[in-house]
Design a protein around this motif. Structure first.
Motif, PDB file in Angstrom:
ATOM      1  N   MET A   1      55.241  80.630  90.181  1.00  0.00           N
ATOM      2  CA  MET A   1      54.472  79.391  90.148  1.00  0.00           C
ATOM      3  C   MET A   1      52.979  79.712  90.165  1.00  0.00           C
ATOM      4  N   SER A   2      52.193  78.901  89.534  1.00  0.00           N
ATOM      5  CA  SER A   2      50.757  79.147  89.444  1.00  0.00           C
ATOM      6  C   SER A   2      50.074  78.889  90.780  1.00  0.00           C
ATOM      7  N   ARG A   3      48.908  79.526  90.908  1.00  0.00           N
ATOM      8  CA  ARG A   3      48.074  79.152  92.039  1.00  0.00           C
ATOM      9  C   ARG A   3      47.577  77.738  91.801  1.00  0.00           C
ATOM     10  N   ARG A   4      47.230  77.057  92.888  1.00  0.00           N
ATOM     11  CA  ARG A   4      46.814  75.663  92.777  1.00  0.00           C
ATOM     12  C   ARG A   4      45.664  75.522  91.780  1.00  0.00           C
ATOM     13  N   GLY A   5      45.817  74.621  90.828  1.00  0.00           N
ATOM     14  CA  GLY A   5      44.735  74.353  89.887  1.00  0.00           C
ATOM     15  C   GLY A   5      44.670  75.315  88.726  1.00  0.00           C
ATOM     16  N   GLN A   6      45.425  76.372  88.784  1.00  0.00           N
ATOM     17  CA  GLN A   6      45.373  77.331  87.680  1.00  0.00           C
ATOM     18  C   GLN A   6      46.602  77.201  86.807  1.00  0.00           C
ATOM     19  N   LEU A   7      46.339  77.221  85.517  1.00  0.00           N
ATOM     20  CA  LEU A   7      47.431  77.169  84.560  1.00  0.00           C
ATOM     21  C   LEU A   7      47.978  78.579  84.335  1.00  0.00           C
ATOM     22  N   LEU A  23      55.333  74.705  73.748  1.00  0.00           N
ATOM     23  CA  LEU A  23      56.570  74.029  74.130  1.00  0.00           C
ATOM     24  C   LEU A  23      57.546  74.998  74.785  1.00  0.00           C
ATOM     25  N   ALA A  24      57.698  76.157  74.182  1.00  0.00           N
ATOM     26  CA  ALA A  24      58.632  77.156  74.731  1.00  0.00           C
ATOM     27  C   ALA A  24      58.199  77.585  76.130  1.00  0.00           C
ATOM     28  N   ALA A  25      56.911  77.810  76.301  1.00  0.00           N
ATOM     29  CA  ALA A  25      56.414  78.258  77.605  1.00  0.00           C
ATOM     30  C   ALA A  25      56.604  77.166  78.653  1.00  0.00           C
ATOM     31  N   ALA A  26      56.301  75.930  78.281  1.00  0.00           N
ATOM     32  CA  ALA A  26      56.439  74.821  79.233  1.00  0.00           C
ATOM     33  C   ALA A  26      57.890  74.607  79.614  1.00  0.00           C
ATOM     34  N   ARG A  27      58.784  74.739  78.641  1.00  0.00           N
ATOM     35  CA  ARG A  27      60.206  74.546  78.944  1.00  0.00           C
ATOM     36  C   ARG A  27      60.759  75.680  79.788  1.00  0.00           C
ATOM     37  N   ASP A  28      60.040  76.798  79.820  1.00  0.00           N
ATOM     38  CA  ASP A  28      60.406  77.903  80.708  1.00  0.00           C
ATOM     39  C   ASP A  28      59.798  77.732  82.098  1.00  0.00           C
ATOM     40  N   GLY A  29      59.092  76.641  82.302  1.00  0.00           N
ATOM     41  CA  GLY A  29      58.558  76.343  83.626  1.00  0.00           C
ATOM     42  C   GLY A  29      57.117  76.746  83.827  1.00  0.00           C
ATOM     43  N   LEU A  30      56.478  77.287  82.803  1.00  0.00           N
ATOM     44  CA  LEU A  30      55.066  77.638  82.937  1.00  0.00           C
ATOM     45  C   LEU A  30      54.200  76.380  82.825  1.00  0.00           C
ATOM     46  N   ARG A  31      53.055  76.414  83.474  1.00  0.00           N
ATOM     47  CA  ARG A  31      52.086  75.311  83.357  1.00  0.00           C
ATOM     48  C   ARG A  31      51.161  75.628  82.186  1.00  0.00           C
ATOM     49  N   VAL A  32      51.168  74.743  81.211  1.00  0.00           N
ATOM     50  CA  VAL A  32      50.540  75.044  79.926  1.00  0.00           C
ATOM     51  C   VAL A  32      49.541  73.966  79.539  1.00  0.00           C
ATOM     52  N   LEU A 129      53.282  70.383  80.465  1.00  0.00           N
ATOM     53  CA  LEU A 129      52.368  70.659  79.347  1.00  0.00           C
ATOM     54  C   LEU A 129      51.320  69.555  79.244  1.00  0.00           C
ATOM     55  N   GLN A 130      50.061  69.935  79.322  1.00  0.00           N
ATOM     56  CA  GLN A 130      48.988  68.947  79.152  1.00  0.00           C
ATOM     57  C   GLN A 130      48.314  69.169  77.806  1.00  0.00           C
ATOM     58  N   ARG A 131      48.156  68.084  77.052  1.00  0.00           N
ATOM     59  CA  ARG A 131      47.523  68.194  75.734  1.00  0.00           C
ATOM     60  C   ARG A 131      46.061  67.776  75.839  1.00  0.00           C
ATOM     61  N   HIS A 132      45.187  68.560  75.262  1.00  0.00           N
ATOM     62  CA  HIS A 132      43.752  68.248  75.237  1.00  0.00           C
ATOM     63  C   HIS A 132      43.369  68.038  73.775  1.00  0.00           C
TER      64      HIS A 132
END
Ligand SMILES: Cc1cc2nc3c(=O)[nH]c(=O)nc-3n(C[C@H](O)[C@H](O)[C@H](O)COP(=O)(O)OP(=O)(O)OC[C@H]3O[C@@H](n4cnc5c(N)ncnc54)[C@H](O)[C@@H]3O)c2cc1C
Length: 224
Positions: A1-7, A23-32, A129-132
């Motif tokens: 899991m990421s540190r607070r505030g870090q993707l 999409l693949a990274a986010a579905r693997d549980g990464l914060r993207v 996943l957050q889109r900018h």
């Protein structure tokens, strides 16, 4: 899991490569975070995209894993049964035929704009996943703990890793310093020309692919 505030990951560019990777990274549980300069225009069945891909079953399987194949298939994807591949510079050619392989079809022809649209929508449904968008990468800062993507909006995205998927005129590539890194082997470029207009995809069962090489971009080291 990421540190607070870090993707975990910032992906720059939401073309087919960037959106699928995010999409693949986010579905693997990464914060993207996915940064894209332009909102992909919604695909319209009435405006066929002449830029198409000839998908093999493994491409389809990848999209199935990402939950993006069903929406593509439901919109428009046409099975092809034969493929001819030849080298633009001359030489031999390959001819694949579903009949010879005992298969119903070799894969599917999919429009680029449809694929981008459906991948973009799938990204929007991912909680991790957050889109900018619209926003662009302006600078990259890197230190021992990670990387910060500085966006035109002024937003700063802190992550462990930044992935440049921003196309041929890559800003990521332009921002990095290639000192000390070996150049990549020459890029592969290939085009799939449908045997007719995309509006005639329903009548098409032959995909023709011309292969060739062009000078590739070097792999670069990201530097603050
Ligand atoms: C006319 C044409 C026909 C083609 N036909 C075929 C074909 O038949 N078969 C085939 O396999 N391939 C084909 N290709 C190639 C294929 O389309 C590309 O390989 C593929 O689109 C590359 O995808 P990508 O995601 O890497 O980059 P791109 O599709 O270029 O996407 C890059 C994204 O990054 C965004 N971006 C750029 N800079 C920034 C920034 N600083 N900040 C934020 N976002 C940014 C852009 O807005 C864009 O959305 C064709 C290409 C073209 C141009």
């Amino acid at each position: 899991m990421s540190r607070r505030g870090q993707l975990d990951l910032v992906v720059v560019g939401a073309g087919v490569v960037g959106s699928a990777a995010a999409l693949a990274a986010a579905r693997d549980g990464l914060r993207v975070a996915l940064v894209e300069a332009h909102t992909p225009p919604p695909w319209s069945a009435d405006a066929p995209d002449l830029r198409v891909y000839a998908f093999a079953p493994d491409n389809q399987a990848l999209l199935e894993d990402l939950g993006a194949w069903a929406p593509v298939r439901a919109a428009r994807a046409h099975p092809y049964r034969r493929m001819r591949v030849w080298d633009a510079a001359g030489g031999g050619e390959l001819d694949f035929n579903a009949d010879a392989l005992g298969r119903g079809h070799l894969g599917h022809i999919v429009e680029h704009s449809l694929l981008v649209d459906r991948l973009w929508a799938a990204c929007g449904r991912e909680p991790h996943l957050q889109r900018h968008c619209p926003d662009t990468l302006q600078a990259i800062e890197q230190d021992a703990d990670g990387v910060t993507a500085v966006l035109a909006s002024g937003q700063r995205l802190r992550a462990k890793l930044l992935l440049g998927a921003d196309g041929a005129a890559s800003a990521v590539r332009g921002l990095v310093d290639g000192d000390g890194l070996a150049a990549l082997p020459a890029d592969r470029s290939a085009g799939v020309a449908a045997g007719g207009r995309a509006s005639q995809l329903h009548r098409l069962d032959l995909a023709r692919r011309r292969g060739g090489t062009r000078t590739g971009a070097g792999r670069r080291r990201i530097q603050s």
